[in-house]
Scaffold this active site. Structure first.
Site, short mmCIF file in Angstrom:
data_model
loop_
_atom_site.label_atom_id
_atom_site.label_comp_id
_atom_site.label_asym_id
_atom_site.label_seq_id
_atom_site.Cartn_x
_atom_site.Cartn_y
_atom_site.Cartn_z
NE ARG A 1 -3.35 0.15 2.98
CZ ARG A 1 -4.53 -0.26 2.54
NH1 ARG A 1 -5.14 0.38 1.58
NH2 ARG A 1 -5.09 -1.33 3.06
CG MET B 1 -14.06 2.43 -5.57
SD MET B 1 -15.19 3.08 -4.31
CE MET B 1 -15.84 1.54 -3.64
CG ASN C 1 -14.06 10.50 0.50
OD1 ASN C 1 -14.03 10.20 -0.70
ND2 ASN C 1 -14.73 9.79 1.40
CG HIS D 1 -19.41 8.42 2.72
ND1 HIS D 1 -18.88 7.22 2.29
CD2 HIS D 1 -20.43 8.11 3.55
CE1 HIS D 1 -19.56 6.23 2.85
NE2 HIS D 1 -20.51 6.73 3.61
CD GLU E 1 -31.16 15.01 -9.24
OE1 GLU E 1 -31.64 16.00 -8.66
OE2 GLU E 1 -31.82 14.23 -9.92
CD GLU F 1 -22.56 11.47 -4.01
OE1 GLU F 1 -21.41 11.41 -4.48
OE2 GLU F 1 -23.25 10.45 -3.78
C1 GRF Z 1 -20.28 8.59 -5.15
O1 GRF Z 1 -21.53 8.20 -4.66
C2 GRF Z 1 -19.38 9.04 -4.04
O2 GRF Z 1 -20.06 9.66 -2.99
C3 GRF Z 1 -18.77 7.75 -3.57
O3 GRF Z 1 -18.57 6.99 -4.74
C4 GRF Z 1 -19.50 7.42 -5.73
C5 GRF Z 1 -18.69 7.83 -6.92
O4 GRF Z 1 -19.47 8.16 -8.02
N1 GRF Z 1 -17.56 7.99 -2.83
P1 GRF Z 1 -18.81 8.87 -9.27
O5 GRF Z 1 -17.65 7.98 -9.73
O6 GRF Z 1 -18.34 10.22 -8.85
O7 GRF Z 1 -19.89 8.94 -10.29
#
Ligand code: GRF
Length: 206
Positions: free
Chosen positions: A67, A92, A109, A111, A174, A176
């Site tokens: 890592r 991820m 980040n 979430h 949406e 986000e």
């Molecule tokens: C989003 O729901 C984010 O909150 C989470 O992973 C998803 C990523 O979606 N961490 P994208 O790749 O930005 O479309």
């Protein structure tokens, strides 16, 4: 004024990256995306970077024996590009403590839950199973523990009768796409301060 140089780390679809790219394209926006990094060559989000003429690089985590070695490669690429703020957008991989410490309060980040509720995966199914009336998203500074750290922006959405995880996810997504650009703007304007692991925002309340 110089714009804040941002690096975005992705692993997949990249819709939050797309929202950040769109925000940065607006006249007077105080940040620019200078580099996109993905740990997966097949991340669909890389196409958003290409379309916007943003430099991108794939750094496959599988190429590294540890890592720390992977994190060092990310760090090297970010430093070489002069990145000042790192945005995780559907990245991820868990980042190690050394990387997180090196980027302390310069690493954010997004979430898909109202943290500290529902860290980790399957947030929407878990929010539904818990009978929540509201869900939402959180933009936060990153700390070594997964999905933890000082909260910068949250956006809440209602959970509606008949929702399944998929339609709740779409409603949260949406939110986000509004919350992440807002958080980036606040940081780039120099209005965000971490005091005692809580964020204060200079100027108007969010
Ligand atoms: C989003 O729901 C984010 O909150 C989470 O992973 C998803 C990523 O979606 N961490 P994208 O790749 O930005 O479309």
């Amino acid at each position: 004024m110089a714009r804040l140089k941002v690096g975005v780390l992705i692993s997949g679809r990249g819709s939050n990256l797309e929202a950040l790219i769109a925000a940065c394209a607006a006249p007077g926006f105080p940040a620019e995306i200078a580099l996109v990094l993905s740990n997966r060559a097949d991340a669909a989000g890389l196409a958003h970077a290409a379309r916007a003429g943003i430099a991108s690089r794939v750094i496959p985590h599988r190429d590294f024996s540890s890592r720390n070695a992977f994190d060092d490669a990310l760090d090297g690429a970010l430093a070489a590009a002069g990145i000042e703020l790192v945005c995780l957008a559907g990245f991820m991989r868990l980042l190690g403590a050394a990387f997180v410490a090196r980027w302390r309060d310069r690493l954010v980040n997004i979430h898909p839950s109202l943290l500290p509720e529902f860290p980790g995966l399957d947030t929407h199914a878990r929010a539904l199973a818990a009978g929540m009336r509201f869900s939402g998203c959180t933009v936060h500074f990153v700390r070594p523990e997964m999905d933890s750290g000082p909260i910068i922006v949250q956006a809440a959405v209602p959970v509606l009768p008949g929702d399944d995880a998929e339609c709740l996810a779409a409603r949260v997504l949406e939110a986000e796409h509004r919350a992440y650009p807002l958080a980036l703007r606040l940081i780039a304007e120099g209005r965000v301060r971490v005091e005692g692991e809580c964020v204060t925002i200079a100027g108007s309340p969010v």
